[in-house]
Structure formats: C-alpha cells, structure tokens
Design a protein around this motif. Structure first.
Motif, PDB file in Angstrom:
ATOM      1  N   LEU A  40       9.757 -94.663  -7.130  1.00 48.63           N
ATOM      2  CA  LEU A  40       8.768 -95.389  -8.557  1.00 48.63           C
ATOM      3  C   LEU A  40       8.650 -95.508  -9.702  1.00 48.63           C
ATOM      4  CD1 LEU A  40       5.792 -92.538  -7.626  1.00 48.63           C
ATOM      5  CD2 LEU A  40       6.385 -94.190  -6.076  1.00 48.63           C
ATOM      6  N   SER A  44       6.144 -92.471 -14.290  1.00 45.30           N
ATOM      7  CA  SER A  44       5.170 -91.818 -12.735  1.00 45.30           C
ATOM      8  C   SER A  44       6.022 -90.494 -12.803  1.00 45.30           C
ATOM      9  CB  SER A  44       5.657 -92.390 -11.530  1.00 45.30           C
ATOM     10  OG  SER A  44       7.175 -92.249 -11.380  1.00 45.30           O
ATOM     11  N   GLN A  46       7.891 -88.747 -10.244  1.00 42.04           N
ATOM     12  CA  GLN A  46       9.242 -89.294 -10.056  1.00 42.04           C
ATOM     13  C   GLN A  46       9.790 -89.441 -10.842  1.00 42.04           C
ATOM     14  OE1 GLN A  46       9.438 -92.045  -7.212  1.00 42.04           O
ATOM     15  NE2 GLN A  46      10.094 -90.458  -5.607  1.00 42.04           N
ATOM     16  N   ASN A 151       5.044 -84.629  -3.654  1.00 38.48           N
ATOM     17  CA  ASN A 151       4.308 -85.856  -3.484  1.00 38.48           C
ATOM     18  C   ASN A 151       3.049 -86.225  -3.398  1.00 38.48           C
ATOM     19  OD1 ASN A 151       3.522 -88.968  -3.278  1.00 38.48           O
ATOM     20  ND2 ASN A 151       4.752 -89.258  -2.030  1.00 38.48           N
ATOM     21  N   ASN A 215      -1.960 -92.742  -0.906  1.00 41.83           N
ATOM     22  CA  ASN A 215      -0.466 -92.135  -1.368  1.00 41.83           C
ATOM     23  C   ASN A 215      -1.594 -90.493  -2.537  1.00 41.83           C
ATOM     24  OD1 ASN A 215       1.927 -92.614  -1.900  1.00 41.83           O
ATOM     25  ND2 ASN A 215       1.320 -94.614  -1.553  1.00 41.83           N
ATOM     26  N   THR A 219       0.531 -91.560  -7.500  1.00 45.52           N
ATOM     27  CA  THR A 219       0.548 -92.936  -7.165  1.00 45.52           C
ATOM     28  C   THR A 219      -0.434 -93.963  -7.443  1.00 45.52           C
ATOM     29  OG1 THR A 219       2.495 -91.616  -6.161  1.00 45.52           O
ATOM     30  CG2 THR A 219       2.273 -93.583  -5.678  1.00 45.52           C
ATOM     31  N   SER A 223       1.727 -96.417  -9.757  1.00 43.06           N
ATOM     32  CA  SER A 223       1.888 -97.935  -9.843  1.00 43.06           C
ATOM     33  C   SER A 223       0.700 -98.490  -9.547  1.00 43.06           C
ATOM     34  CB  SER A 223       2.565 -97.687  -7.630  1.00 43.06           C
ATOM     35  OG  SER A 223       3.467 -96.793  -7.420  1.00 43.06           O
TER      36      SER A 223
END
Ligand code: TK8
Length: 339
Positions: A40, A44, A46, A151, A215, A219, A223
C-alpha cells in the motif's frame, strides 16, 4: 521541593536513556540496512505501521539497524517480494497471507469465508498456538514469520450495482487476490472473478478492465478506490491478516540480540497497527460516504444466503490445510464461542 523532584526525574530519565544506549552497545548488534517492502502507499495503515516498526528497530538497536520501509509495491507485488526473501535478495516485507498460499499451503486457513466473527477472535487465534503453528510452517520454505497485522474484514465495491442480494453478484467482473480460495469463493457467488496483483488494481478499476474489488474499508480509503468505484456493499465476508516476514537466509545470519530487536519491534508495530486500523475503520464509512460512495449493508438473511453458498469452499480449505489443522481451528473457535 518541586525543583528537587524535577532534578531527580531528569536524572532518572538520563539514566534510562544512557541505560538503553549502554545496553544496545553491549549487545551483539552490527550496522545493518534492512529493506522492508509493502504494497500500500505511505498514507495507509500499512505505511504508518511500517514507520512505527522502523522507529522501534532504530531505537532498540541504538541506531545501528536501519529499516528502510519501501511502500506502494516499489519492490514488486507480494509474490515477487516473497521470492526475493526466499532467495535472500531482500530482507523483510509485510503482505497478505492469501498470496503466500503457493509457498505454504497452511496459510489458506485464513482464506476461509466468515472464519472469524470479530477482531477479538482473529487476534486470539492468530496470536495463539494455531496462528503460531501456521507461521512456523514458513521456515521449511525459507521464510520467517514474525507477527500478524490486521488487514481487516473485507467488503465489496463495484460500479455495476449495489450488492443487496446474492443475485446482484451475477457477472460482476471482480478482481480477487491471486489465491485459489478467493477465486472459488467469488465464482460460487456468481461473479466473474479475475485474479490480479494489488499493484495493478487501481488502474484495472480506472480503465474498467474490472467492475469491482473487495478489500477492507481502510484500503478503500487509502488507495482512493472511492475515486473509481460507486457502490460499497458491507459484506464482511472474510477477515484478512497481513504477515510480517523475514528472509530465513538472512535471519539465520543475525545474532540472537539482533533477532530480538526485530521481534520486539515487530510486536510493538503489531499492537500499534491493529489499534490504528480499527480506529480508522470505525470512521471510514462516514468518510467514504462524504466522498460520494453509495453504501449499503447486506441484510442478515442475504448474508446467510451468501454464507451458505460459501460453505462449499470450506472443504477446499480443509483439504489444502489438512483435516487436523481444520478441525483444531473449528474446535478452538467453538470453545471461544462457548459452544
Ligand atoms: C497489499 C495487498 C492487499 C490485499 C489485496 O499488498 O491484494 O487485495 O488486501 O492488502 O496485500
């Protein structure tokens, strides 16, 4: 008195700081550059957790170990990074367990639709003996698993129509992860499932090569899928973990102290990441709505129909991971649910 207290406090702090560096100096730690890849972007959950990991490693090693977090799949999609770790060309990464199944088949356990009812169940099983056993399997294949990150629960977005019932999935061109269980799951729901690496997903949505994807909320926000997707249907059809990995070739050459620095830092990053992810997810729906997405929640009866269809793939998961592990997991969950 105030002054005296302050001075004592300062002295204690100084002693602590010196103690920490002193300890790092006394340890068997060499200067090291660690390339840590992820898929990612930096802004984010992540990316934020990768930064926390880098800081923790730097601090605990007295600045000797430098973890370079490299996001946005700049080091390649998950599967490519996994191979680089196995070969020893890259040190560390975080990515989906779903894309690891080609290397370690037991990872397919986490692909089971509706396996966990909530995040607490996921934490308990992933951090408990079952999660650790699955993680240990990676070692035979040249990888070392350190911790699981969240996640999250996955939800559907697409441009065709809101998914309010099973039949709405019919013919929707849906990008799925490169994973047999995901592919089968969405085929059995009637979608036209197309496996693609995550790094190709945004442009596939933008060019309408696919209609949709699935997702977690986080995300969809980070994203910017809301820019190219109209409908968000809350299905929570599966909980996806991420896993922090090290190259075993490289890991085996580290001192015990260096391994401990990494493992402790990984655990700290996990605790940060799960909290950050859950905080963000709790706000995401309002955020996505304000960005123009049309959101619907699946009615319980429709979720039940979906669940029903998806139990078909349970047999596939059980075969892939082995009956023993499957049964052990089901028994553990039943125990947690007080059944
Ligand atoms: C990021 C992926 C992503 C996953 C996917 O590299 O591919 O849809 O959910 O998080 O691992």
């Amino acid at each position: 008195m105030q002054k005296l207290l302050r001075r004592t406090a300062l002295a204690t702090l100084a002693a602590l700081a010196f103690g920490a560096t002193g300890a790092a100096l006394a340890q068997d730690i060499k200067p090291r550059i660690i390339r840590f890849g992820y898929g990612l972007n930096e802004q984010s959950n992540q990316g934020r957790a990768a930064k926390v990991l880098a800081e923790a490693v730097e601090k605990a090693s007295g600045g000797k170990m430098k973890l370079r977090a490299i996001g946005a799949a700049a080091l390649g999609p998950d599967t490519q990074m996994q191979q680089a770790l196995v070969g020893g060309a890259q040190e560390m990464m975080v990515g989906s367990t779903a894309t690891l199944v080609g290397i370690t088949k037991e990872m397919a356990l986490w692909d089971t639709p509706f396996l966990f009812n909530n995040a607490q169940e996921a934490d308990a099983v992933l951090d408990g003996p079952i999660g650790q056993k699955v993680m240990a399997k990676l070692q035979e294949k040249g990888l070392v698993g350190l911790v699981y990150w969240e996640n999250g629960f996955r939800n559907l977005t697409n441009n065709k129509r809101p998914i309010t019932k099973l039949e709405d999935m019919d013919g929707v061109k849906l990008r799925v992860m490169q994973n047999e269980v995901f592919l089968n799951s969405f085929k059995s729901l009637g979608a036209n499932a197309i496996p693609l690496p995550f790094s190709e997903l945004f442009s596939a949505l933008e060019t309408k090569a696919v209609d949709g994807q699935e997702n977690p909320f986080n995300t969809i926000v980070s994203s910017k899928f809301y820019e190219v997707q109209k409908y968000l249907s809350v299905t929570n059809h599966v909980y996806s973990p991420w896993i922090v990995l090290a190259s075993k070739k490289w890991w085996d050459g580290l001192s015990k102290d260096e391994q401990k620095v990494l493992l402790d830092a990984a655990k700290a990053s996990r605790d940060f990441e799960r909290k950050d992810t859950r905080d963000e997810a709790a706000k995401a729906l309002a955020d996505l709505k304000s960005k123009g997405m049309q959101i619907n929640e699946l009615a319980p009866a429709e979720t039940a129909r979906m669940r029903d269809k998806l139990t078909k793939v349970n047999a596939l998961v059980a075969t892939n991971v082995g009956m023993e592990l499957w049964n052990e997991t089901q028994a553990e969950l039943a125990k947690k649910r007080g059944k």
